[in-house]
Design an enzyme around this catalytic site. Structure first.
Site, PDB file in Angstrom:
ATOM      1  N   HIS A   1      56.443   3.000-116.075  1.00 50.31           N
ATOM      2  CA  HIS A   1      57.526   2.088-116.406  1.00 50.31           C
ATOM      3  C   HIS A   1      58.617   2.250-115.354  1.00 50.31           C
ATOM      4  CE1 HIS A   1      56.391   1.444-120.912  1.00 50.31           C
ATOM      5  NE2 HIS A   1      55.877   0.513-120.129  1.00 50.31           N
TER       6      HIS A   1
ATOM      7  N   ASP B   1      61.849   2.415-115.069  1.00 53.11           N
ATOM      8  CA  ASP B   1      62.963   3.357-115.109  1.00 53.11           C
ATOM      9  C   ASP B   1      62.530   4.786-114.818  1.00 53.11           C
ATOM     10  OD1 ASP B   1      61.676   2.919-117.634  1.00 53.11           O
ATOM     11  OD2 ASP B   1      63.221   4.095-118.642  1.00 53.11           O
ATOM     12  N   HIS B   2      61.230   5.003-114.664  1.00 53.78           N
ATOM     13  CA  HIS B   2      60.700   6.333-114.365  1.00 53.78           C
ATOM     14  C   HIS B   2      60.060   6.440-112.984  1.00 53.78           C
ATOM     15  CE1 HIS B   2      61.103   7.866-118.568  1.00 53.78           C
ATOM     16  NE2 HIS B   2      61.088   6.563-118.808  1.00 53.78           N
TER      17      HIS B   2
ATOM     18  N   ASP C   1      58.812   9.413-122.471  1.00 54.25           N
ATOM     19  CA  ASP C   1      58.518   8.356-123.428  1.00 54.25           C
ATOM     20  C   ASP C   1      57.263   8.609-124.255  1.00 54.25           C
ATOM     21  OD1 ASP C   1      60.466   7.547-121.700  1.00 54.25           O
ATOM     22  OD2 ASP C   1      59.770   5.476-121.563  1.00 54.25           O
TER      23      ASP C   1
ATOM     24  N   HIS D   1      54.852   8.358-116.267  1.00 51.34           N
ATOM     25  CA  HIS D   1      54.185   7.072-116.440  1.00 51.34           C
ATOM     26  C   HIS D   1      54.828   6.076-115.489  1.00 51.34           C
ATOM     27  CE1 HIS D   1      57.699   6.790-119.052  1.00 51.34           C
ATOM     28  NE2 HIS D   1      57.509   5.478-119.178  1.00 51.34           N
TER      29      HIS D   1
ATOM     30  N   HIS E   1      52.354   6.786-125.756  1.00 49.77           N
ATOM     31  CA  HIS E   1      53.305   5.747-125.358  1.00 49.77           C
ATOM     32  C   HIS E   1      52.556   4.418-125.249  1.00 49.77           C
ATOM     33  CE1 HIS E   1      57.126   4.326-124.102  1.00 49.77           C
ATOM     34  NE2 HIS E   1      56.824   4.154-122.830  1.00 49.77           N
TER      35      HIS E   1
ATOM     36  N   HIS F   1      67.596  10.323-121.687  1.00 47.39           N
ATOM     37  CA  HIS F   1      66.927   9.018-121.790  1.00 47.39           C
ATOM     38  C   HIS F   1      67.522   8.210-122.953  1.00 47.39           C
ATOM     39  CE1 HIS F   1      63.575   6.087-122.297  1.00 47.39           C
ATOM     40  NE2 HIS F   1      63.374   6.317-120.996  1.00 47.39           N
TER      41      HIS F   1
END
EC number: 3.1.26.11
Length: 304
Positions: A65, A67-68, A208, A63, A141, A266
């Site tokens: 976000h 941090d990914h 997530d 996805h 998510h 994570h």
């Protein structure tokens, strides 16, 4: 000899810490190098892990976000700088195509990459190799997110004693594998007589998400499950609110699905004791548990 291992590049969640970089995971699978969810700092972490950019053949985002995915610009620019010529496939939720375009062209550079985007639009197979398939399932998510599952085709394991008894040696072994049967000294020898089933290896990557059917579908029967465990069960309400899993939930998934090696990652920065994640997971799963650390290497378990 084939090489199948997970190189852990980062294990933090939204905020990195002094000891945990943002997400990043490279799965080495024979000739494939699948980079999952490269967060900030991934390019540098690859250097620390002694992994060349040339090892990357696919980039898989669960996805968008930060941090990914915020490591994508650096990784792509490094591929160009190192003059990587082989194709690199990029898989990501199609709903985030605009974000991927921004990441790909976040800063000017001499873009010589052969980057082939393969946006994910639905559940099912998204890539196929000589003896493996890569598929996705949509997760639950706060933004559109998918999990990945890599499955090697089942095969046959040749049995030396039965081959010898049947008089099958040298090049005849390969011919038998290809044809399924072979005539030796007037007798027909079948592949089933001199071999046994060999289950293919399986890997799943789940980030997530709340618990949902797709989590179990992805994890079913895998040898190595990489799964988020952002929270401990004491904060289960937070996990539900922010659409994440606890270590206990991840472990129960592993137990129900027959996972062989469970990799927890994570982690929220609120926790300072990694052992707490192992202790919580061990109450629900009696298999092999790895609490991931940055730069660790986790082998795919040997064949069943």
């Amino acid at each position: 000899m084939s090489q199948r291992e997970l190189v852990v590049l980062g294990t933090a969640s939204q905020a990195p810490t002094r000891t945990r970089n943002h997400n990043g995971y490279l799965l080495r699978w024979d000739g494939e190098g699948i980079l999952f969810d490269p967060g900030e700092g991934t390019q540098r972490q690859l250097t620390h892990a002694d992994v060349a950019a040339s090892a990357i053949t696919r980039i898989c985002l669960t996805h968008f976000h930060g941090d990914h995915c915020l490591g994508v610009p650096g990784v792509l620019q490094r591929l160009a700088k190192d003059k990587i010529t082989h194709p690199v496939y990029a898989h990501y939720p199609a709903s985030g195509a605009e974000y991927f375009e921004r990441l790909r062209h976040a800063a000017p550079f001499h873009d010589t990459n052969d980057l082939r985007e393969v946006p994910v639009t639905g559940d099912g197979q998204i890539a196929k190799g000589a003896d493996w398939t890569l598929s996705v399932r949509h997760l639950d998510h706060r933004v559109d997110a998918v999990g990945y599952r890599l499955v090697e085709a089942d095969g046959r394991r040749m049995l030396p004693d039965r081959l010898a008894a049947a008089g099958v040696t040298g090049p005849a072994i390969g011919a038998l594998q290809r044809a399924g049967s072979l005539t030796i000294d007037g007798r027909t020898v079948t592949l089933d007589e001199v071999s046994e089933p060999r289950p293919g290896q399986r890997f799943a990557f789940v980030m997530d998400t709340r618990l949902c059917d797709a989590v179990y579908d992805l994890a079913e029967g895998v040898d190595l499950l990489v799964i988020e465990s952002t929270y401990l069960d004491e904060d289960a309400e937070l996990a539900q609110t922010y659409a994440h899993l606890t270590a206990a939930q991840a472990a129960r998934v592993a137990a129900k699905c027959g996972v062989r090696r469970l990799v927890l990652t994570h982690f929220s920065a609120r926790y300072t004791d990694p052992a707490a994640f192992h202790a919580e997971a061990a109450r629900h799963f009696d298999g092999d548990i790895v609490v991931a650390d940055d730069l660790a290497r986790v082998p795919v378990p040997s064949r069943r």
